[in-house]
Design an enzyme around this catalytic site. Sequence first.
Site, PDB file in Angstrom:
ATOM      1  N   HIS A  10       0.845  -1.018  -0.129  1.00 44.41           N
ATOM      2  CA  HIS A  10       0.077  -0.077   0.029  1.00 44.41           C
ATOM      3  C   HIS A  10       0.904   1.527   0.061  1.00 44.41           C
ATOM      4  O   HIS A  10       2.141   0.961   0.471  1.00 44.41           O
ATOM      5  CB  HIS A  10      -0.915  -0.258   1.585  1.00 44.41           C
ATOM      6  N   ASP A  37       3.598  -4.048   7.844  1.00 43.80           N
ATOM      7  CA  ASP A  37       2.310  -3.147   7.581  1.00 43.80           C
ATOM      8  C   ASP A  37       0.917  -4.231   8.001  1.00 43.80           C
ATOM      9  O   ASP A  37       0.853  -4.901   7.224  1.00 43.80           O
ATOM     10  CB  ASP A  37       2.145  -2.597   6.324  1.00 43.80           C
ATOM     11  N   GLN A  50      -4.216  -4.750   7.272  1.00 43.56           N
ATOM     12  CA  GLN A  50      -5.226  -5.546   7.055  1.00 43.56           C
ATOM     13  C   GLN A  50      -5.096  -7.013   7.949  1.00 43.56           C
ATOM     14  O   GLN A  50      -5.920  -7.510   8.406  1.00 43.56           O
ATOM     15  CB  GLN A  50      -5.120  -6.091   5.518  1.00 43.56           C
ATOM     16  N   LYS A 106      -9.986  -0.204  10.699  1.00 41.95           N
ATOM     17  CA  LYS A 106     -10.365  -1.478   9.913  1.00 41.95           C
ATOM     18  C   LYS A 106     -10.572  -2.577  10.973  1.00 41.95           C
ATOM     19  O   LYS A 106     -11.190  -3.413  10.669  1.00 41.95           O
ATOM     20  CB  LYS A 106      -9.012  -1.665   8.981  1.00 41.95           C
ATOM     21  N   CYS A 136      -4.692   2.516  -3.623  1.00 42.45           N
ATOM     22  CA  CYS A 136      -3.372   3.170  -3.082  1.00 42.45           C
ATOM     23  C   CYS A 136      -2.355   2.084  -3.355  1.00 42.45           C
ATOM     24  O   CYS A 136      -1.503   1.702  -2.315  1.00 42.45           O
ATOM     25  CB  CYS A 136      -3.478   3.493  -1.387  1.00 42.45           C
TER      26      CYS A 136
END
Length: 404
Positions: free
Chosen positions: A121, A198, A201, A224, A362
């Site tokens: 991302h 990262d 998610q 999220k 993104c």
Amino acid sequence: MSFVPPKDDFPILARPVNGKMLAYLDSAASAQKPRVVLDAMTEFATTEYANVHRGVHRLAAVATERYEEARLAVARFINAKHSDEIIFTKGGTESLNLVSYAFLSPRISAGDEIVLTKMEHHSNIVPWHFMRERKRAVLKWVDVREDGSINPSSVAAAITPKTKLVAITHMSNVLGTVNPIKEIVAIAHAKNVPVVVDGAQGAVHEIVDVQDLDADFYAFTGHKLYGPTGIGVLYGKRAHLKTMRPFNGGGEMIAEVAEDKISYAEPPARFEAGTPPIIEAVGLAAAIKYLSGFDRAAVKAHEQDLYEYARAAVGHFRWVRVIGEAPHKGAILSFETLGMHAHDVATILDGEGVACRAGHHCAQVLMERFGVASTTRASFGLYNTRDDVDALITGLEKARSILC
Ligand SMILES: Cc1ncc(COP(=O)(O)O)c(C=O)c1O
């Protein structure tokens, strides 16, 4: 299936929008909030709110306790060894920028390398581009295989004696691919290279154990995770955090300020300048409690079932090309609709009460890798049902009949 999607827990999903029940298939962009999260924030703001850390009055003490309890809840959620390894930020993006500025920037020089993958991302690309622009660092891109997976040996091959960091996503927001983080961390550590993950998610759909993964940094975001916007988390190993320079300057991050000298607080305060997201921290703790109240494996199986049901249905459309079919992937379905623009498709879906995302998500480097300008993306959360997938499929058929 033992898991019953708790749609009624989510006020926004429990009532019609424009006369239709909402099929919300955009949780990868931001998840809806259960009532318990909204109530926890209102209750706190109504009865216990004050600024944290700096007051002697009763409410200041109560609010500080609640804020620090939230930190503990986050630490437990990802099995951090120490709660002072948890820094509250304003989102996943800020967490990654913090690593770039406070950790990497002082350690990187011209010609040094950062290894990252083509499925990142922009939040896990742009902070490293800053290092390329400002420090003349070199970005080394690990390719994504045709099925959307990463070959760990490609990561190993990209690491050289000049590598200063590996930056990789736990789970792709476009492909759904879940990367073998533990294996990649072991590869990087064998070459003395730190790894930032990262987890925007990954923290939602995987059970994260940062000690087991052994990642140096793990970044994620509240909104999220069925929590509020305005709050994110950076986990960092204590040994790293202690050596890092501050990020933002201001109140609460100092030990002492004089006219001609300054010293800084210990982590995590060193990285939490100013008034932090207090109400949001309470909301995030409530979201973690809510999510942890379910059998996470059952939630995952449920989301996987929805993905497979949707994948099988779009498989009948010769005009749909799915992108991302890695063996280990979560419940995100991205696809190209041949002869139709993704934005037109998403607009028609919206008219049918189906909220899907369309665009580059993104992830322009990934889009280029797959030779597409944009995709339509359906992403699933714990509240989704097969009815939502049916609405998606009916909407896609309608889009096809209108646009082609
Ligand atoms: C994989 C990934 N990383 C980072 C982010 C950025 O998170 P935030 O917008 O909360 O800063 C997102 C958000 O879409 C994401 O999907």
